[in-house]
Design a protein around this motif. Structure first.
Motif, PDB file in Angstrom:
ATOM      1  N   ALA A 132      -2.202  23.740   7.047  1.00  0.00           N
ATOM      2  CA  ALA A 132      -0.857  23.170   6.906  1.00  0.00           C
ATOM      3  C   ALA A 132       0.025  23.622   8.055  1.00  0.00           C
ATOM      4  CB  ALA A 132      -0.245  23.618   5.571  1.00  0.00           C
ATOM      5  N   ALA A 133       0.758  22.670   8.608  1.00  0.00           N
ATOM      6  CA  ALA A 133       1.652  22.997   9.722  1.00  0.00           C
ATOM      7  C   ALA A 133       2.782  23.902   9.240  1.00  0.00           C
ATOM      8  CB  ALA A 133       2.220  21.715  10.315  1.00  0.00           C
ATOM      9  N   ARG A 134       3.210  24.803  10.093  1.00  0.00           N
ATOM     10  CA  ARG A 134       4.327  25.668   9.720  1.00  0.00           C
ATOM     11  C   ARG A 134       5.576  24.820   9.612  1.00  0.00           C
ATOM     12  NH1 ARG A 134       4.409  31.016  13.314  1.00  0.00           N
ATOM     13  NH2 ARG A 134       5.460  31.859  11.501  1.00  0.00           N
ATOM     14  N   ARG A 135       6.351  25.095   8.603  1.00  0.00           N
ATOM     15  CA  ARG A 135       7.576  24.325   8.407  1.00  0.00           C
ATOM     16  C   ARG A 135       8.487  24.468   9.620  1.00  0.00           C
ATOM     17  NH1 ARG A 135       8.952  22.751   3.144  1.00  0.00           N
ATOM     18  NH2 ARG A 135       7.363  23.235   1.603  1.00  0.00           N
ATOM     19  N   ARG A 136       9.196  23.380   9.911  1.00  0.00           N
ATOM     20  CA  ARG A 136      10.020  23.367  11.104  1.00  0.00           C
ATOM     21  C   ARG A 136      11.434  22.924  10.782  1.00  0.00           C
ATOM     22  NH1 ARG A 136       7.025  20.057  15.680  1.00  0.00           N
ATOM     23  NH2 ARG A 136       8.786  20.876  16.852  1.00  0.00           N
ATOM     24  N   THR A 137      12.334  23.234  11.673  1.00  0.00           N
ATOM     25  CA  THR A 137      13.715  22.805  11.557  1.00  0.00           C
ATOM     26  C   THR A 137      13.852  21.360  12.018  1.00  0.00           C
ATOM     27  OG1 THR A 137      15.978  23.307  12.242  1.00  0.00           O
ATOM     28  CG2 THR A 137      14.256  23.627  13.888  1.00  0.00           C
ATOM     29  N   ALA A 138      14.957  20.719  11.617  1.00  0.00           N
ATOM     30  CA  ALA A 138      15.221  19.349  12.047  1.00  0.00           C
ATOM     31  C   ALA A 138      15.999  19.310  13.358  1.00  0.00           C
ATOM     32  CB  ALA A 138      16.003  18.613  10.955  1.00  0.00           C
ATOM     33  N   TYR A 139      16.264  20.479  13.938  1.00  0.00           N
ATOM     34  CA  TYR A 139      17.130  20.558  15.114  1.00  0.00           C
ATOM     35  C   TYR A 139      16.352  20.905  16.380  1.00  0.00           C
ATOM     36  CZ  TYR A 139      20.783  20.548  11.594  1.00  0.00           C
ATOM     37  OH  TYR A 139      21.586  20.195  10.535  1.00  0.00           O
ATOM     38  N   THR A 140      16.826  20.382  17.488  1.00  0.00           N
ATOM     39  CA  THR A 140      16.231  20.716  18.781  1.00  0.00           C
ATOM     40  C   THR A 140      16.697  22.098  19.215  1.00  0.00           C
ATOM     41  OG1 THR A 140      18.065  19.814  20.080  1.00  0.00           O
ATOM     42  CG2 THR A 140      16.298  18.271  19.441  1.00  0.00           C
ATOM     43  N   LYS A 141      16.038  22.631  20.219  1.00  0.00           N
ATOM     44  CA  LYS A 141      16.427  23.936  20.741  1.00  0.00           C
ATOM     45  C   LYS A 141      17.862  23.908  21.245  1.00  0.00           C
ATOM     46  CE  LYS A 141      14.883  27.524  23.944  1.00  0.00           C
ATOM     47  NZ  LYS A 141      13.860  27.908  24.963  1.00  0.00           N
ATOM     48  N   ALA A 142      18.238  22.821  21.917  1.00  0.00           N
ATOM     49  CA  ALA A 142      19.611  22.694  22.441  1.00  0.00           C
ATOM     50  C   ALA A 142      20.626  22.626  21.299  1.00  0.00           C
ATOM     51  CB  ALA A 142      19.723  21.458  23.319  1.00  0.00           C
ATOM     52  N   GLU A 143      20.282  21.928  20.232  1.00  0.00           N
ATOM     53  CA  GLU A 143      21.192  21.833  19.081  1.00  0.00           C
ATOM     54  C   GLU A 143      21.351  23.185  18.404  1.00  0.00           C
ATOM     55  OE1 GLU A 143      20.560  17.181  17.652  1.00  0.00           O
ATOM     56  OE2 GLU A 143      19.103  18.717  17.040  1.00  0.00           O
ATOM     57  N   LEU A 144      20.272  23.933  18.295  1.00  0.00           N
ATOM     58  CA  LEU A 144      20.351  25.270  17.692  1.00  0.00           C
ATOM     59  C   LEU A 144      21.231  26.188  18.527  1.00  0.00           C
ATOM     60  CD1 LEU A 144      16.587  25.630  16.745  1.00  0.00           C
ATOM     61  CD2 LEU A 144      18.489  25.512  15.119  1.00  0.00           C
ATOM     62  N   GLU A 145      21.069  26.135  19.839  1.00  0.00           N
ATOM     63  CA  GLU A 145      21.925  26.926  20.731  1.00  0.00           C
ATOM     64  C   GLU A 145      23.395  26.595  20.498  1.00  0.00           C
ATOM     65  OE1 GLU A 145      21.537  29.164  23.209  1.00  0.00           O
ATOM     66  OE2 GLU A 145      19.361  29.273  23.473  1.00  0.00           O
ATOM     67  N   GLU A 146      23.697  25.308  20.356  1.00  0.00           N
ATOM     68  CA  GLU A 146      25.089  24.881  20.204  1.00  0.00           C
ATOM     69  C   GLU A 146      25.650  25.270  18.839  1.00  0.00           C
ATOM     70  OE1 GLU A 146      28.797  23.165  21.188  1.00  0.00           O
ATOM     71  OE2 GLU A 146      27.135  24.041  22.319  1.00  0.00           O
ATOM     72  N   ILE A 147      24.840  25.143  17.803  1.00  0.00           N
ATOM     73  CA  ILE A 147      25.293  25.523  16.453  1.00  0.00           C
ATOM     74  C   ILE A 147      25.734  26.982  16.435  1.00  0.00           C
ATOM     75  CG2 ILE A 147      24.463  26.041  14.110  1.00  0.00           C
ATOM     76  CD1 ILE A 147      22.743  23.477  14.327  1.00  0.00           C
ATOM     77  N   PHE A 148      24.880  27.864  16.928  1.00  0.00           N
ATOM     78  CA  PHE A 148      25.193  29.288  16.846  1.00  0.00           C
ATOM     79  C   PHE A 148      26.214  29.717  17.899  1.00  0.00           C
ATOM     80  CE2 PHE A 148      21.356  28.957  14.328  1.00  0.00           C
ATOM     81  CZ  PHE A 148      21.707  29.711  13.230  1.00  0.00           C
ATOM     82  N   ARG A 149      26.301  28.978  18.990  1.00  0.00           N
ATOM     83  CA  ARG A 149      27.375  29.239  19.960  1.00  0.00           C
ATOM     84  C   ARG A 149      28.729  29.002  19.296  1.00  0.00           C
ATOM     85  NH1 ARG A 149      31.029  26.969  23.300  1.00  0.00           N
ATOM     86  NH2 ARG A 149      30.643  24.879  22.440  1.00  0.00           N
TER      87      ARG A 149
END
Length: 259
Positions: free
Chosen positions: A25-42
């Motif tokens: 089974a594939a490891r569960r993943r987020t629906a967000y891109t790396k760039a989106e994650l950077e922006e969310i936490f920024r």
């Protein structure tokens, strides 16, 4: 009588490989891109540069006790009960001297207070017996304390010792699934995803940002999307607004304020 036609090597290989076709089974993943994650936490980092946990405590020991008491209770309710308790018992030795009955009297406004009082005395005893009265720094040691699970251990490691962890409480469990940041059925699944996807420079404060976002903005009953600084990035099907709130630093937290 004709003999059975021998199977080709290709047929044999196909048959022998049938059992190996199942992929893990594939490891569960987020629906967000790396760039989106950077922006969310920024944005979270600008909104709350120095987020803090809202349980009142004076040292690592009182933090362990406060977090253990907070299970199925609000931080505000725990703070109200522990202010007087920690004035008289801020070490394992003082807590043991106080005794289970008196601890019960201090925390009787908290849910499950009888069992929690028993755990407070038991964990105090273990700290004295096995750790010289000091709170251990590793998760493996912390979870050996009565009433201390993985979430409590993660909070203590982060808040008392400055170790980046992800303590998944009800707010983060809800947020992870609601906005598809870390979809998972269990706290462990969500913790695993968040620890993998959160940009390293934001990891230390991330669990507080997510808890506070869930407590004050992305609320359980009705998310307040018009007040959300990531409304334009959010992938929640419940989202009611796609215009982000102004990105400004919020007033400094008042620890112990009611929710």
């Amino acid at each position: 009588m004709t003999s059975a036609k021998p199977k080709s090597s290709t047929q044999t290989l196909k048959k022998s490989n049938l059992g190996s076709r199942k992929r893990p089974a594939a490891r569960r993943r987020t629906a967000y891109t790396k760039a989106e994650l950077e922006e969310i936490f920024r944005r979270f980092s600008i909104q709350r540069p120095e987020p803090k946990g809202e349980l009142e405590h004076v040292n690592a020991f009182t933090l362990v006790v406060a977090v253990a008491l907070s299970a199925q209770a609000t931080d505000a309710g725990v703070n109200k009960a522990t202010r007087a308790l920690f004035k008289v018992a801020d070490t394992p030795e003082k807590m043991l001297a106080l005794g289970e009955e008196k601890v019960r009297d201090y925390i009787k406004t908290i849910g499950l207070y009888r069992n929690k009082a028993k755990n407070v005395i038991a964990l105090s005893q273990k700290l004295v017996d096995d750790f010289g009265g000091e709170v251990p720094r590793t998760r493996e040691e912390l979870v050996t304390l009565p009433g201390v699970g993985r979430k409590t251990a993660n909070v203590v490691m982060s808040m008392a010792f400055g170790i980046p962890t992800m303590a998944v409480d009800t707010h983060i469990l809800r947020i992870g699934n609601r906005i598809k940041l870390a979809p998972g059925k269990t706290p462990d699944e969500i913790e695993d995803i968040l620890m993998r996807i959160i940009p390293e420079q934001y990891l230390f404060h991330a669990h507080h940002w997510l808890i506070l976002h869930g407590r004050y903005c992305c609320k359980a009953r009705k998310p307040e999307c018009e007040r959300c600084v990531i409304a334009d990035i959010c992938k929640s099907p419940e989202r009611t607004c796609d215009v982000p709130a102004p990105l400004v630093e919020l007033p400094q937290q008042v620890i112990g304020a009611t929710e």
